[in-house]
Each structure stands twice: as C-alpha cells, then as structure tokens.
Scaffold this motif. Structure first.
Motif, mmCIF file in Angstrom:
data_model
loop_
_atom_site.group_PDB
_atom_site.id
_atom_site.type_symbol
_atom_site.label_atom_id
_atom_site.label_comp_id
_atom_site.label_asym_id
_atom_site.label_seq_id
_atom_site.Cartn_x
_atom_site.Cartn_y
_atom_site.Cartn_z
ATOM 1 N N LEU A 10 0.371 -1.242 -0.172
ATOM 2 C CA LEU A 10 -0.469 -0.106 0.326
ATOM 3 C C LEU A 10 0.633 1.004 -0.055
ATOM 4 C CD1 LEU A 10 -2.624 1.420 0.297
ATOM 5 C CD2 LEU A 10 -2.394 1.464 3.026
ATOM 6 N N TYR A 11 0.611 2.533 -1.001
ATOM 7 C CA TYR A 11 1.221 3.613 -1.024
ATOM 8 C C TYR A 11 0.320 4.473 -0.880
ATOM 9 C CZ TYR A 11 3.425 7.589 -2.730
ATOM 10 O OH TYR A 11 3.946 9.070 -2.373
ATOM 11 N N VAL A 12 0.641 5.223 0.489
ATOM 12 C CA VAL A 12 -0.087 6.336 0.949
ATOM 13 C C VAL A 12 0.212 7.749 0.637
ATOM 14 C CG1 VAL A 12 -1.496 7.021 3.355
ATOM 15 C CG2 VAL A 12 -0.808 4.368 3.221
ATOM 16 N N HIS A 13 0.280 8.443 -0.644
ATOM 17 C CA HIS A 13 0.516 9.586 -0.785
ATOM 18 C C HIS A 13 0.272 11.074 0.120
ATOM 19 C CE1 HIS A 13 3.105 12.055 -3.231
ATOM 20 N NE2 HIS A 13 1.745 12.940 -2.952
ATOM 21 N N MET A 14 0.734 11.817 0.776
ATOM 22 C CA MET A 14 0.736 12.812 2.137
ATOM 23 C C MET A 14 1.484 13.839 0.883
ATOM 24 S SD MET A 14 -0.713 10.830 4.113
ATOM 25 C CE MET A 14 -0.447 11.347 5.341
ATOM 26 N N PRO A 15 0.423 14.640 0.109
ATOM 27 C CA PRO A 15 0.908 15.779 -0.890
ATOM 28 C C PRO A 15 1.413 17.088 -0.466
ATOM 29 C CG PRO A 15 -1.219 15.791 -0.654
ATOM 30 C CD PRO A 15 -1.310 14.936 0.765
ATOM 31 N N TRP A 16 1.730 17.435 0.973
ATOM 32 C CA TRP A 16 1.588 18.806 1.646
ATOM 33 C C TRP A 16 3.165 18.619 1.714
ATOM 34 C CZ3 TRP A 16 -3.147 17.059 3.409
ATOM 35 C CH2 TRP A 16 -3.747 17.679 2.648
ATOM 36 N N CYS A 17 3.966 19.865 2.075
ATOM 37 C CA CYS A 17 5.300 20.325 2.305
ATOM 38 C C CYS A 17 5.007 21.792 2.793
ATOM 39 C CB CYS A 17 6.633 20.528 1.053
ATOM 40 S SG CYS A 17 6.781 18.388 0.715
ATOM 41 N N VAL A 18 6.526 21.829 3.701
ATOM 42 C CA VAL A 18 6.522 23.108 3.949
ATOM 43 C C VAL A 18 6.145 23.948 2.807
ATOM 44 C CG1 VAL A 18 8.007 25.102 5.243
ATOM 45 C CG2 VAL A 18 7.146 22.404 5.561
ATOM 46 N N ARG A 19 7.230 24.299 1.881
ATOM 47 C CA ARG A 19 7.771 24.922 0.586
ATOM 48 C C ARG A 19 8.350 23.883 -0.451
ATOM 49 N NH1 ARG A 19 12.322 27.867 2.870
ATOM 50 N NH2 ARG A 19 14.368 26.771 2.385
ATOM 51 N N LYS A 20 7.644 23.483 -1.568
ATOM 52 C CA LYS A 20 8.018 23.362 -2.492
ATOM 53 C C LYS A 20 9.729 23.401 -3.088
ATOM 54 C CE LYS A 20 6.881 20.709 -6.519
ATOM 55 N NZ LYS A 20 6.085 19.665 -6.449
ATOM 56 N N CYS A 21 10.165 22.378 -3.236
ATOM 57 C CA CYS A 21 11.737 22.299 -3.284
ATOM 58 C C CYS A 21 12.535 22.570 -5.082
ATOM 59 C CB CYS A 21 12.572 21.412 -2.875
ATOM 60 S SG CYS A 21 12.751 21.631 -1.726
ATOM 61 N N PRO A 22 13.182 23.122 -5.529
ATOM 62 C CA PRO A 22 13.192 23.706 -6.930
ATOM 63 C C PRO A 22 13.782 22.741 -7.627
ATOM 64 C CG PRO A 22 15.344 24.282 -5.641
ATOM 65 C CD PRO A 22 14.369 24.017 -5.144
ATOM 66 N N TYR A 23 13.788 21.656 -7.246
ATOM 67 C CA TYR A 23 14.141 20.337 -8.460
ATOM 68 C C TYR A 23 13.216 18.994 -8.455
ATOM 69 C CZ TYR A 23 14.990 18.332 -3.733
ATOM 70 O OH TYR A 23 15.012 17.796 -2.022
ATOM 71 N N CYS A 24 12.500 19.702 -7.248
ATOM 72 C CA CYS A 24 11.287 18.914 -6.885
ATOM 73 C C CYS A 24 10.204 18.418 -8.263
ATOM 74 C CB CYS A 24 10.700 18.693 -5.844
ATOM 75 S SG CYS A 24 9.236 17.604 -5.028
ATOM 76 N N ASP A 25 10.267 17.415 -8.658
ATOM 77 C CA ASP A 25 8.587 17.173 -9.845
ATOM 78 C C ASP A 25 8.006 15.892 -8.876
ATOM 79 O OD1 ASP A 25 10.146 14.776 -9.891
ATOM 80 O OD2 ASP A 25 9.469 14.266 -11.997
#
Length: 385
Positions: A10-25
């Motif tokens: 089972l994969y559970v996606h938690m979509p929030w970050c403190v801020r988005k990193c410039p390399y992250c897709d």
C-alpha cells in the motif's frame, strides 16, 4: 502462461510540504497554514474502498507513506489511518511500515508517537550535509537537524532507517560528494538511497538550470561512492539503493519485482493484478490536486483506471527488473505478466550482443556493468514495437 498473484503493498501519498523544492517533480504542494489532517485521513480511508476488492485475500507486506512530507501529519492521525487500514486488509506478521520524514519537521518525541502508531521504518530526506548546498536545493533543514533526527529515532527505538542522499549537485566536486557520503555513513543508517540530481521538466531547476558537474565527474562520484559503501558493509541491490544485511526495502523491492500495490491519496498511482477481470494488470491514478481530491466523492477520486496492453507488459516489467543488481528470473516474468518468456527472446539477444545483459544461471538474467551504466539504453531495447 497463467498469472500468479504477487505480493501486495500500500502506498499512501501525503501531498503537502512546508515549501516546494526547486528540483522536485513529485506531486507536492506548499502546505496551508493549517493542514486538514483529520479530513485527509478520512478521505484516504474512503479512497481505500475503491481498490479493496483487488486485495483478493492477500495480506499487506508493506505500507509506505510518501509525499510531500508525511511527517507534517501528527502521530495520532497516522495511527488512525493504520488502524483503519488494518480493519479492512490483513497485515503480514512481518509488515514493513515506512514513513518519509523531513529532518526539519521533526519535533522532540514525535518519532516515539509514530512508533506507537505502528511505523517501524523511517526514510529521512537528508539530500546533503553541505549547508550551502541545502540552501541551493531549497531545503528547510540544516546538517545538524539530520543528526538530531537520527538521535530522535534511536531514542524512539526505531533502528531501521534510510537516508536519502543526492550527488551531482550544483558545482559539486567528487571530493564534496564523498564527504557527504561519509557524513551519512557516520550516522549508521541501515539503508541508503543515493540519487544523481536530474533536471525534471516542470521544476524551477529545469527552467533555470544551476551549474551542474561534468557527466564524467558524476560517474566518478557514483563509482567512488559504490566502493566506499561496499567497504562499510552496504550491499548495492538496486541502481540507487544500498542496504545492510537483511535491511533491503521490502516496499521498493515489491515495485522492482513487479508486485502489486494499491495507491491512495492525491496523485497516488497503483498497479493491480485482476484475475476477476480476465487476468488483466490495471494501472490506477488518483486526482492530483489536494483540494479537488478532498472535495470529490469517494468513488470519483480515481482519475484513471487503465488496463495495461499485453504488448506493453514486457517493457513495464523490464523497466523495473533491470534496475535490480541481481536481475530477474524467467519464472517471475512469466508468473507476473502471464506471458511466455519467449516474447523477450529477440530483445534479450540484442541486449546480449551489445554487452548490456548477461545470463546468470539457468533461467536468470541481469544487467552487465555496462548495462547498469547505460541503463536507459538497455531498457529501451524492450520498448513495444
């Protein structure tokens, strides 16, 4: 050939970050002032119902909380989700439950709460121990936060943890990459994932590229890192994964061995074998935007449900299996695709002639050292024609 039901994760996606990193897709979004934790956990448990029948009586061998930053969620909410999942699907007695965590989001005592909730493995997004590089990568933590997070893990009694590390960082040289690795190994992780920074479409770095090291330097970073890891007792078992004995990631191995996994949460993907649908292998995806995911009815959160054509299965299997250092066996290919290995003969022969693939035993295959270096070229030989 007949399909055999593979292990189920089972994969559970938690979509929030403190801020988005410039390399992250990845499908990650800057967190609102108040993350709707309880509402999102409720939605995840409802979402699970969409694929519950696909379990076909199997127990879960692993659960992985990815993101985003799952450690933004409180331990009691993680525990509530796990308890809700357990009521619907059996847990294997040796289930591996991994939580991704950002060292900059860990409060004192929080790992003890996750342990009590059922988490028994943590993956820390260290990326680098160089303070300047951490700032360039947009990370919210410092090198000291990584060490403190590891100390917190030990105090919580969680001894199974992974460190994510990157190399080929902006203006990085070979010596700096090896110093990063030495700093990581000093913390004695049971598992280490080491990735080369790549510029992915849609990211800030892709549109405003930083100065990256020469490809030959990046290759030297990889080779020197492999040698250092081997001397410290870490076995490479996948292109980017190294582990101490008995500490390979069960969840990631299930991906690479073409196992099944249910994916729940905003933007989560799944892969399921459906004997009740004529033995089809089905790919699923959820709606990506967290706000839309939360606002939809439970049965409309699935944005895609696609049967994989038989002609695409060889490439999909090899895309994963060729990443494993030990390779794959013909029986696994046949049982997990329902196809005869004969469909691969032409591509296998071509890969052998190019020196990218070799037989290892009677019915076992693996990428050569050259094949590992030029993995994309090897994988492309199995594209459907």
């Amino acid at each position: 050939m007949s399909l055999v039901l593979p292990p189920l994760s089972l994969y559970v996606h938690m979509p929030w970050c403190v801020r988005k990193c410039p390399y992250c897709d990845f499908n990650s979004h800057a967190a609102p002032e108040l993350v709707p934790q309880a509402q999102y956990i409720d939605a995840l448990l409802e979402d699970l119902q969409n694929d519950l029948a696909a379990a076909q009586g199997r127990a879960l061998t692993s659960i992985f909380f990815g993101g985003g930053t799952p450690s933004l969620f409180a331990p009691d909410q993680i525990g509530r989700l796990l308890e809700g999942v357990r009521r619907q699907i059996r847990f294997d007695p040796g289930i591996e439950i991994t939580l991704e965590a950002n060292p900059g989001t860990i409060e004192h005592g929080r790992f003890s709460g996750y342990r009590d909730a059922g988490v028994n493995r943590v993956s820390l997004g260290a990326q680098t121990f160089n303070e300047e590089q951490l700032k360039l990568l947009g990370r919210i933590h410092g090198a000291g936060d990584i060490a403190r997070a590891v100390e917190e893990l030990g105090q919580a009694g969680i001894d199974n943890f992974n460190l994510d590390l990157m190399y080929g960082l902006p203006a990085q040289n070979v010596s700096q990459a090896l110093q990063d690795l030495a700093s990581a190994l000093a913390l004695q992780p049971t598992h280490l994932s080491q990735y080369q920074l790549t510029l992915e479409p849609g990211t800030v770095f892709y549109h405003r590229p930083p100065p990256l090291p020469d490809p030959d330097d990046c290759w030297q970073m990889q080779i020197d890192s492999q040698e250092l890891l081997a001397t410290r007792g870490y076995e490479q078992y996948e292109v980017s994964a190294y582990a101490r004995t008995g500490r390979r990631s069960r969840h990631n191995l299930n991906y690479w061995e073409f196992g099944d996994y249910i994916g729940i949460g905003a933007g989560a993907h799944g892969k399921l074998t459906r004997p009740d649908a004529g033995g089809a292998i089905v790919r699923t995806a959820r709606v990506k935007q967290p706000r839309e995911y939360l606002s939809r009815a439970a049965d409309s959160r699935v944005s895609e449900q696609r049967v994989v054509p038989a002609g695409d299965l060889p490439f999909e299997f090899m895309l994963n299996g060729l990443r494993l250092i030990d390779g794959f066996d013909e029986e696994t290919f046949e049982s997990r695709t329902g196809l005869s290995f004969a469909v691969l003969e032409q591509s296998v022969s071509q890969a052998e002639r190019k020196g990218l693939l070799e037989r290892d035993g009677d019915r076992h295959w693996r990428a050569t050292a050259e094949g590992q270096r030029f993995l994309n070229d090897l994988q492309e030989l199995f594209l459907p024609t």
